[in-house]
Design an enzyme around this catalytic site. Structure first.
Site, mmCIF file in Angstrom:
data_model
loop_
_atom_site.group_PDB
_atom_site.id
_atom_site.type_symbol
_atom_site.label_atom_id
_atom_site.label_comp_id
_atom_site.label_asym_id
_atom_site.label_seq_id
_atom_site.Cartn_x
_atom_site.Cartn_y
_atom_site.Cartn_z
ATOM 1 N N LYS A 168 -22.947 11.360 5.556
ATOM 2 C CA LYS A 168 -22.817 12.817 5.749
ATOM 3 C C LYS A 168 -22.208 13.367 4.459
ATOM 4 O O LYS A 168 -21.029 13.192 4.177
ATOM 5 C CB LYS A 168 -21.903 13.092 6.954
ATOM 6 C CG LYS A 168 -22.169 14.401 7.668
ATOM 7 C CD LYS A 168 -21.918 15.636 6.828
ATOM 8 C CE LYS A 168 -20.449 15.997 6.772
ATOM 9 N NZ LYS A 168 -20.191 17.142 5.827
ATOM 10 N N GLY A 182 -11.211 12.154 3.578
ATOM 11 C CA GLY A 182 -11.017 13.602 3.664
ATOM 12 C C GLY A 182 -9.559 13.890 3.982
ATOM 13 O O GLY A 182 -8.686 13.044 3.756
ATOM 14 N N THR A 224 -6.041 14.715 6.074
ATOM 15 C CA THR A 224 -5.377 14.071 7.216
ATOM 16 C C THR A 224 -5.703 14.822 8.509
ATOM 17 O O THR A 224 -5.913 14.207 9.558
ATOM 18 C CB THR A 224 -3.860 14.005 6.943
ATOM 19 O OG1 THR A 224 -3.675 13.155 5.795
ATOM 20 C CG2 THR A 224 -3.093 13.418 8.110
ATOM 21 N N GLY A 248 -9.064 13.796 9.532
ATOM 22 C CA GLY A 248 -8.969 12.381 9.907
ATOM 23 C C GLY A 248 -8.530 12.212 11.353
ATOM 24 O O GLY A 248 -9.049 11.358 12.084
ATOM 25 N N GLU A 275 -9.497 7.320 4.780
ATOM 26 C CA GLU A 275 -8.846 7.507 3.471
ATOM 27 C C GLU A 275 -8.443 8.967 3.420
ATOM 28 O O GLU A 275 -9.303 9.836 3.308
ATOM 29 C CB GLU A 275 -9.843 7.214 2.343
ATOM 30 C CG GLU A 275 -10.451 5.839 2.367
ATOM 31 C CD GLU A 275 -9.499 4.775 1.869
ATOM 32 O OE1 GLU A 275 -8.576 5.129 1.110
ATOM 33 O OE2 GLU A 275 -9.662 3.622 2.258
ATOM 34 N N CYS A 317 -6.868 12.917 -4.185
ATOM 35 C CA CYS A 317 -6.011 12.474 -3.081
ATOM 36 C C CYS A 317 -4.758 11.775 -3.590
ATOM 37 O O CYS A 317 -3.690 11.926 -3.043
ATOM 38 C CB CYS A 317 -6.796 11.544 -2.174
ATOM 39 S SG CYS A 317 -7.552 10.191 -3.081
ATOM 40 N N GLU A 336 0.448 18.668 0.711
ATOM 41 C CA GLU A 336 -0.603 18.403 -0.271
ATOM 42 C C GLU A 336 -1.218 19.737 -0.698
ATOM 43 O O GLU A 336 -1.811 20.439 0.112
ATOM 44 C CB GLU A 336 -1.690 17.509 0.344
ATOM 45 C CG GLU A 336 -2.725 17.083 -0.673
ATOM 46 C CD GLU A 336 -3.856 16.256 -0.074
ATOM 47 O OE1 GLU A 336 -4.366 16.627 1.010
ATOM 48 O OE2 GLU A 336 -4.240 15.257 -0.700
HETATM 49 P P1 NAD Z 1 -12.106 17.646 4.769
HETATM 50 O O1 NAD Z 1 -11.280 16.789 5.669
HETATM 51 O O2 NAD Z 1 -12.105 19.102 4.996
HETATM 52 O O3 NAD Z 1 -13.631 17.187 4.800
HETATM 53 C C1 NAD Z 1 -14.010 15.863 4.535
HETATM 54 C C2 NAD Z 1 -15.358 15.608 5.178
HETATM 55 O O4 NAD Z 1 -15.196 15.671 6.590
HETATM 56 C C3 NAD Z 1 -16.424 16.648 4.819
HETATM 57 O O5 NAD Z 1 -17.662 15.993 4.635
HETATM 58 C C4 NAD Z 1 -16.463 17.530 6.063
HETATM 59 O O6 NAD Z 1 -17.722 18.119 6.257
HETATM 60 C C5 NAD Z 1 -16.186 16.518 7.150
HETATM 61 N N1 NAD Z 1 -15.663 17.093 8.409
HETATM 62 C C6 NAD Z 1 -14.971 18.242 8.569
HETATM 63 N N2 NAD Z 1 -14.683 18.419 9.877
HETATM 64 C C7 NAD Z 1 -15.202 17.360 10.537
HETATM 65 C C8 NAD Z 1 -15.221 16.967 11.905
HETATM 66 N N3 NAD Z 1 -14.663 17.712 12.860
HETATM 67 N N4 NAD Z 1 -15.839 15.800 12.234
HETATM 68 C C9 NAD Z 1 -16.397 15.042 11.281
HETATM 69 N N5 NAD Z 1 -16.420 15.363 9.978
HETATM 70 C C10 NAD Z 1 -15.821 16.513 9.603
HETATM 71 O O7 NAD Z 1 -11.623 17.276 3.296
HETATM 72 P P2 NAD Z 1 -12.102 17.920 1.954
HETATM 73 O O8 NAD Z 1 -11.509 19.278 1.858
HETATM 74 O O9 NAD Z 1 -13.569 17.749 1.805
HETATM 75 O O10 NAD Z 1 -11.400 16.944 0.892
HETATM 76 C C11 NAD Z 1 -10.071 17.065 0.526
HETATM 77 C C12 NAD Z 1 -9.204 16.087 1.281
HETATM 78 O O11 NAD Z 1 -9.719 14.764 1.115
HETATM 79 C C13 NAD Z 1 -7.798 16.040 0.714
HETATM 80 O O12 NAD Z 1 -6.874 16.030 1.766
HETATM 81 C C14 NAD Z 1 -7.766 14.727 -0.038
HETATM 82 O O13 NAD Z 1 -6.486 14.184 -0.183
HETATM 83 C C15 NAD Z 1 -8.687 13.873 0.765
HETATM 84 N N6 NAD Z 1 -9.213 12.757 -0.037
HETATM 85 C C16 NAD Z 1 -8.746 11.494 0.220
HETATM 86 C C17 NAD Z 1 -9.191 10.421 -0.553
HETATM 87 C C18 NAD Z 1 -8.687 9.015 -0.312
HETATM 88 O O14 NAD Z 1 -9.322 8.082 -0.756
HETATM 89 N N7 NAD Z 1 -7.556 8.850 0.365
HETATM 90 C C19 NAD Z 1 -10.121 10.650 -1.570
HETATM 91 C C20 NAD Z 1 -10.559 11.940 -1.794
HETATM 92 C C21 NAD Z 1 -10.100 12.993 -1.005
#
Ligand code: NAD
Length: 598
Positions: A283, A336, A338, A341, A358, A392, A493
């Site tokens: 996705k 994505g 927390t 998550g 992650e 992240c 964050e």
């Molecule tokens: P996000 O959580 O908003 O989205 C991440 C993904 O989840 C996207 O593809 C989104 O479409 C999907 N998503 C959103 N709602 C969902 C749901 N209800 N069910 C299933 N999927 C859903 O995060 P973002 O804004 O895209 O990215 C930023 C975040 O990602 C930051 O908090 C960052 O720290 C984290 N991040 C973590 C790592 C790691 O390896 N730990 C790496 C990169 C980014």
């Protein structure tokens, strides 16, 4: 005379849409070609009209030394170009006399992929649904991209399920070869992929080319090697028993990834999942879906069979949620925030999904007074401002021992001021645009929050003056001093180019402050005392510790979080565990039968 048909010819045939191979009397298929016939579902028919396909494209040799994300010392370098034989696109500029080729400019928009990739076919989403992907530097639409609906996700999962048995059962050596070929293709198209990533995410093109791209092809090479190391073990039980533990692929893996390093994260997860014998539905992030689609194209071109790697861009609450809840998806690999998550964990509970997460971070970079201050400043600046701080594991909380605190703040701010904020597609740009208006406003809000909490903006906190940046989501690199660890700017964050600098007294307080946060993704330690470096590394609650540098992610090293930064790992051999089930087989090899009821 015999006519030998090779696996490459079969792949070519399949790629051209043919589903039948006419055999002449003297046609002989190599072993690899027979496998390819089975993989691609080609029917062999007796006849006399088969003609050999064009020879396959030349495989591009890899330059030596490609690793994961390179070390901070890379700043200012331009990538040496290997002799790939690939004709540079018109947008690739040759630096006079240097023998190096920095890539610059936006990609050719006519080439962008915008449809879903399901079972090897490029298809529209149900009802023609689309979501625009927007250029963060101008807030203008780059392209309308198909947005998968629940029924599209279902089709993709079915395609992945159908492709699973053949992929699982393919010889590991053959799986590895296809993955190596994919790595070669990514590398050969690195300029174009860097252009697309930079344009879609808003990150400087020099970063996309020098930092992201090597970290995209390298995991495929690493896990191609690791495919052949997946092994079980035999247990030391009484001699009448043979007991062994097998590692088997989990099945269909749903991958959900964020927008900050989309191609890198798709590669680091996808390579491990495919190495272990799983099939994938990816996705792609709605805010930057373009390189995920390119990865799907390259996987097909590499000969990875249709259905093994499917890509469905779409909204998280629609396509993401459908994937998480789908009963025929065995595992979700999520990266994505927390907050999301937590929703993923809850959504997967209905079908007892294996879930790896992650998540976010608020990682400390701890500078002791005995550290080489120049290195600590250079590394900590890199640690926060790479990718506009939308990382992240960004070192967003810098803890500095009091005797060097003021000097450190002054030097850090001076370096931050010199960072060139600019349009992402220009090679000279060092800090690009934040992903969208909302994220940009959020980051500015934190400037206000920090100020109202009593912290001091030492530099930054406002828009760059350059009128060329007026339409985009830009903010100057920002440094807060006078910060306490309990302030919101030190605990939350921000996901932008804002660092907070906090003084401490002694090792004990450093460890206490570093751990006093709900996240635990990464940490940096700067010291000249080797014993202290290890002592502190052991005491910190974080999954990745960097000593005397910050932010390196070799494919060999597992990457994952403590506490609310997640569960499970990407990269490293450890991540193969995330994509396999454990099966125990116990065989009675004795001569006696134990009869309980005798
Ligand atoms: P996000 O959580 O908003 O989205 C991440 C993904 O989840 C996207 O593809 C989104 O479409 C999907 N998503 C959103 N709602 C969902 C749901 N209800 N069910 C299933 N999927 C859903 O995060 P973002 O804004 O895209 O990215 C930023 C975040 O990602 C930051 O908090 C960052 O720290 C984290 N991040 C973590 C790592 C790691 O390896 N730990 C790496 C990169 C980014």
């Amino acid at each position: 005379m015999k006519h030998f048909v090779t696996a490459d010819e079969i792949r070519q045939l399949a790629a051209s849409g043919e589903r039948e191979l006419m055999l002449r009397e003297h046609t002989v298929l190599t072993d690899a070609a027979v496998d390819a016939v089975r993989l691609h579902g080609i029917r062999l028919v007796e006849g006399s009209t088969y003609s050999t396909a064009e020879p396959p494209p030349q495989v591009v040799p890899a330059p030596a030394g490609a690793g994961g994300l390179p070390a901070p010392a890379l700043a200012g370098l331009v990538r040496e170009r290997s002799s790939t034989g690939v004709t540079p696109s018109p947008q690739v500029r040759r630096a006079e006399g240097s023998g190096t080729v920095p890539v610059t400019g936006p990609p050719d928009s006519g080439r962008l992929l915008t449809r879903l990739l399901i079972g090897g076919e490029w298809v529209e989403a149900a009802g023609g649904a689309t979501v625009p992907t927007v250029d963060p530097a101008t807030n203008r639409t780059i392209a309308e991209v198909s947005a998968a609906q629940a029924e599209d996700v279902d089709k993709a999962v079915r395609a992945a399920r159908a492709a699973f048995p053949a992929w699982r059962d393919l010889d590991p050596e053959k799986r590895a070869r296809l993955m190596l070929r994919l790595a070669e293709l990514i590398e050969s198209e690195r300029d174009y992929l860097a252009q697309v990533e930079s344009h879609d995410v808003g990150k400087p093109i020099r970063e996309a080319a020098l930092v992201d791209l090597p970290a995209c092809w390298d995991p495929w090479r690493f896990f191609a090697g690791a495919v052949r190391t997946v092994a079980g073990r035999v247990l030391a039980l009484p001699r009448t028993s043979l007991d062994y533990v097998r590692r088997e692929p989990t099945g269909v893996v749903g991958m959900i990834i964020p927008w900050n390093f989309p191609l890198h994260i798709a590669c680091r997860k996808g390579s491990a999942a495919l190495a272990a014998g799983n099939t994938v539905v990816l996705k792609a992030p709605e805010l930057a879906p373009l390189t995920s689609l390119e990865l799907g194209r390259l996987a097909l071109e590499a000969g990875i069979p249709p259905g093994v790697f499917n890509v469905v861009p779409g909204l998280g609450e629609v396509a993401g949620a459908a994937l998480v809840e789908h009963p025929d998806v065995n595992k979700i690999a999520f990266t994505g925030s927390t907050t999301t998550g937590r929703a993923v964990m809850r959504g997967g509970a209905g079908t007892i999904k294996r879930v790896s997460l992650e998540l976010g971070g608020k990682s400390p970079s701890v500078v002791f007074a005995d550290a080489d201050l120049d290195r600590a400043v250079i590394g900590s600046v890199f640690g926060i401002y790479l990718a506009q701080g939308e990382v992240c594991s960004a070192g967003s909380r810098v803890l500095v021992e009091r005797p060097v605190h003021d000097e450190f703040v002054a030097r850090f701010a001076e370096r931050a001021r010199r960072i060139r904020v600019g349009l992402p597609h220009r090679w000279e740009t060092q800090l690009g645009a934040l992903i969208n208006r909302r994220q940009c406003e959020r980051v500015y809000e934190y400037v206000d929050i920090g100020t109202s909490e009593g912290a001091t903006v030492v530099t930054g906190g406002s828009r760059p003056e350059d009128p060329a940046l007026a339409e985009g989501n830009f903010i100057q690199p920002t440094v807060f001093a006078g910060v306490r660890n309990d302030m919101r700017i030190a605990q939350e964050e921000i996901f932008g180019p804002i660092v907070v600098i906090i003084p401490f007294d002694g090792e004990e307080e450093a460890i206490r402050l570093a751990n006093d946060v709900r996240y635990g993704l990464a940490a940096g330690i700067w010291t000249a005392d080797g014993a202290r470096a290890h002592r502190v590394a052991h005491a910190l609650d974080a999954g990745s510790i960097w000593v005397n540098h910050y932010g390196v992610y070799p494919s060999e090293a597992p990457f994952g979080g403590y506490k609310e930064s997640g569960t499970g790992h990407d990269l490293g051999l450890e991540s193969l565990d995330e994509y396999t089930e454990v099966k125990n087989v116990h065989v009675n090899i004795g001569t006696e039968t134990f009869d309980w009821y005798a």
